[in-house]
Write a protein that holds these residues in place. Structure first.
Motif, short mmCIF file in Angstrom:
data_model
loop_
_atom_site.label_atom_id
_atom_site.label_comp_id
_atom_site.label_asym_id
_atom_site.label_seq_id
_atom_site.Cartn_x
_atom_site.Cartn_y
_atom_site.Cartn_z
N THR A 1 -4.91 2.10 -4.75
CA THR A 1 -3.72 1.52 -4.13
C THR A 1 -3.45 0.15 -4.73
O THR A 1 -4.35 -0.65 -4.92
CB THR A 1 -3.92 1.38 -2.62
OG1 THR A 1 -4.24 2.68 -2.08
CG2 THR A 1 -2.68 0.84 -1.95
N ASP B 1 -0.45 8.05 -3.86
CA ASP B 1 -1.83 8.51 -3.67
C ASP B 1 -1.97 10.02 -3.86
O ASP B 1 -1.02 10.78 -3.68
CB ASP B 1 -2.32 8.15 -2.26
CG ASP B 1 -2.62 6.67 -2.10
OD1 ASP B 1 -2.75 5.97 -3.13
OD2 ASP B 1 -2.73 6.22 -0.95
N GLY C 1 1.25 -0.75 -2.28
CA GLY C 1 0.20 -1.53 -1.65
C GLY C 1 0.56 -3.00 -1.50
O GLY C 1 1.71 -3.35 -1.21
#
Length: 657
Positions: A28, A34, A333
């Motif tokens: 991240t 992801d 992130g």
């Protein structure tokens, strides 16, 4: 959260993804999305696996990248292994896993190794792209780590359409333990086949059904032959069955000698503020920094060229640095740095003023930079510039690589320097390849740095076919960071039984233009196929868009003489053909007056993937003295997969040299 060096290193790691990620982490802040844990089919029709690889039914889990909206082409997801290290005296690591790349819009699957204590330079181990069919496919990789502590990361890249789901399962990473073991010996791969009590082990696959282990449950454990193994690491040592009634014994395997862990600065990459460029290629990309065990981006508030140049210097890339707005995937992130200001002479981000509050910024403000002159010093593949290469400061076969480019002489910074680039350099100098990408030299070079960020595939005939960045003239390389090489001479003799272990055995290329036959020493070098048995062979490779034409490539034997007994000459040939571009292999008998006749013409139109074939041919030469020629006919027009041919062995009898 991605973890570099936040846990004690292990000798090995393995994961079925049934319960958790087994210490693997999502990167991240460094990637754009992801990996997803999945049970059963992926949501989109026409892509992804039907089920996991471990149990091969709807009850098992795997990881995949979802290619549907909001994902767009070029987005990527990274999965990072736990910190790993090798025992002393073991220099080979295996990376094994299964992949599923099914769908018309498949992008890429890449595997890298990284040495986070030393730097954040990614070393590519594998790249696969395009539709590979609906089945799970085994990926078996080997590499020789540069340092004993390392990590692996796997990158999935989104392709053109939503039919681009890429899945992975059953990952194992371990040192090649053949004479010793680590931990409980689960990844011991030696050939010991008797127990501590001297009894011979039984073959794992020939055991009675009542005690035979389910191969699906132990797909990572190499249950082949009657070798001592520790499936699943369930017992304290490698063991084996010694009777068909189920009696088992331990096997004695010594423990590997532990390697010392080098203590550096205490910071990942050796820097107080580690930095990387991601989402681009080589010398450009989105800026990410590492803090508190996590990667994050940098906001563009008051970001100046001096900060960009500092990042370039820290990465060993050319300067000046400057911001870019070209297509680089947006970050995810944390935005770590809200404002970054650096003096013009700063060499490291630790010398800059950093505001760590980036919470007011969004990822639309992520900084991306390019390192190198703004008028384009990164030279693309297939160069127009004329380069001259010599070895300096060593011997005839090894030393510092000295390059002359457009009237300028200089050395190569070792960013991107590896055995593949060294092979190309050595071939450029007239040798058959490189022994290693580190040569001996006696003194510091008086030349300044000229090139960096070398990118060679390993099959190029000329360094002009590689890409690199040209440095502006100031000295960016430390003395120990100069690219050097030790080249391999062809010391092989014209023997009747040639396995190409020492070179070409005096067989020679008659066509000197690209493509041509190249020599493969072992698996540390480029290979057109995956092989894990350290075979030597010669090969030619046809890649797109490198070549788009129809032509032939000729390999000729040394001068031969038929034996006087009148028996036919026999050829035993081991070859492998892969891809669709190679159409025909013609084997000719040619006398010294250039008269020839075909011994055999083999059609290669059918797709043969990674299968070694042995053929035997008998013939009577036209005259007593003759040559044998292998003529490869290729056609890459419209065959976008390219192709390759490999020859592992040519054994001749009924003649002499």
């Amino acid at each position: 959260m991605s973890s570099f060096l936040t846990a004690d290193p292990k000798y090995s790691t393995s994961c079925h993804f049934e319960h958790d990620l087994c210490g693997w982490t999502q990167m991240t802040g460094m990637d754009t999305f992801d990996w997803t844990k999945q049970l059963g089919r992926t949501p989109s029709f026409g892509t992804g696996p039907k089920y996991d690889h471990t149990f091969r039914n709807g009850s098992g889990h795997y990881l995949y990248i979802e290619a549907s909206s909001p994902r767009k082409q070029g987005d990527f997801a990274d999965l990072l292994s736990p910190p790993l290290y090798t025992p002393a005296d073991i220099d080979t690591v295996n990376v094994n896993f299964y992949s599923n790349m099914y769908g018309t819009g498949i992008g890429k699957l890449e595997v890298y190794v990284i040495y986070a204590k030393h730097n954040f330079i990614d070393k590519l181990l594998m790249l696969k792209s395009g539709n590979q069919g609906p089945s799970w496919q085994a990926q078996r990789l080997q590499f020789h780590p540069q340092f004993n502590e390392y990590q692996i990361f796997i990158r999935g890249i989104i392709g053109k359409t939503y039919e681009g789901d890429i899945a992975i399962d059953d990952i194992s990473v371990y040192s090649q333990e053949t004479g010793c073991m680590t931990d409980k010996g689960r990844f011991y791969r030696g050939t010991k086949s008797f127990s501590t009590q001297g009894l011979t082990c039984l073959d794992w696959k020939s055991l009675p059904t009542s005690i035979r282990l389910n191969q699906n449950n132990y797909s990572m454990d190499d249950l082949t032959g009657n070798y001592c193994r520790n499936p699943g690491g369930l017992r304290k040592n490698p063991w084996c069955y010694v009777t068909s009634s189920g009696m088992w014994h331990d096997c004695y395997v010594p423990t590997c000698k532990p390697s010392s862990i080098q203590l550096l600065s205490g910071y990942p990459g050796g820097h107080l503020i580690p930095v990387k460029l991601v989402g681009g290629q080589g010398n450009y990309g989105r800026v990410v920094v590492y803090q508190n065990g996590q990667w994050g981006t940098v906001c563009n508030q008051d970001f100046q060229s001096s900060a960009a140049s500092t990042i370039c210097r820290q990465l060993g890339l050319p300067t000046p640095g400057y911001t870019i707005t070209q297509s680089v995937p947006q970050g995810s992130g944390t935005v770590w740095i809200g404002r970054l200001t650096c003096p013009t002479i700063a060499k490291d981000l630790s010398q800059c003023t950093v505001s760590w509050n980036g919470s007011k910024c969004t990822h639309t403000q992520d900084v991306a930079i390019r390192c190198g002159s703004i008028n384009g010093t990164t030279v693309p593949t297939t160069l127009k510039e004329s380069t001259s290469i010599k070895l300096h400061g060593g011997s005839k076969t090894e030393g510092i690589v000295l390059v002359e480019l457009n009237g300028r002489k200089g050395i190569i910074c070792d960013v991107g320097w590896n055995i593949k680039a060294a092979d190309v350099i050595c071939r450029n100098l007239g040798y058959i390849g490189a022994k290693k990408n580190l040569g001996r030299y006696s003194a510091k070079s008086q030349y300044k740095s000229l090139l960096t960020s070398i990118a060679c595939n390993g099959y190029e005939n000329s360094f002009n076919q590689c890409s690199y960045a040209i440095l502006p003239g100031t000295d960016h390389c430390k003395h120990e960071a100069m690219a050097s090489v030790a080249c391999e001479t062809d010391d092989s003799s014209p023997i009747m039984k040639c396995d190409f272990s020492n070179g070409f055995c005096k067989w020679k290329n008659l066509e000197t233009n690209d493509p041509t036959w190249l020599w493969h020493k072992d698996d540390s070098h480029y290979s057109p196929i995956f092989t894990s048995n350290y075979k030597s062979f010669i090969y030619l490779t046809l890649t797109q868009p490198q070549i788009s034409t129809v032509g032939k490539i000729i390999l000729e034997s040394p001068r031969l003489q038929q034996n006087s007994n009148g028996f036919p000459v026999q050829i035993i040939l081991n070859y492998l053909n892969t891809g669709t571009a190679i159409r025909q292999l013609i084997i000719e008998n040619r006398d010294l007056y250039q008269l020839s006749s075909n011994i055999i013409a083999l059609n290669m139109a059918s797709f043969q993937n990674d299968v070694w074939i042995q053929r035997v041919f008998n013939f009577h030469p036209l005259r007593k003295n003759f040559h044998i020629r292998f003529v490869v006919i290729y056609d890459t027009l419209g065959h976008t997969k390219g192709g390759a041919m490999l020859i592992e062995k040519i054994h001749l009898s009924g003649c002499s040299n």
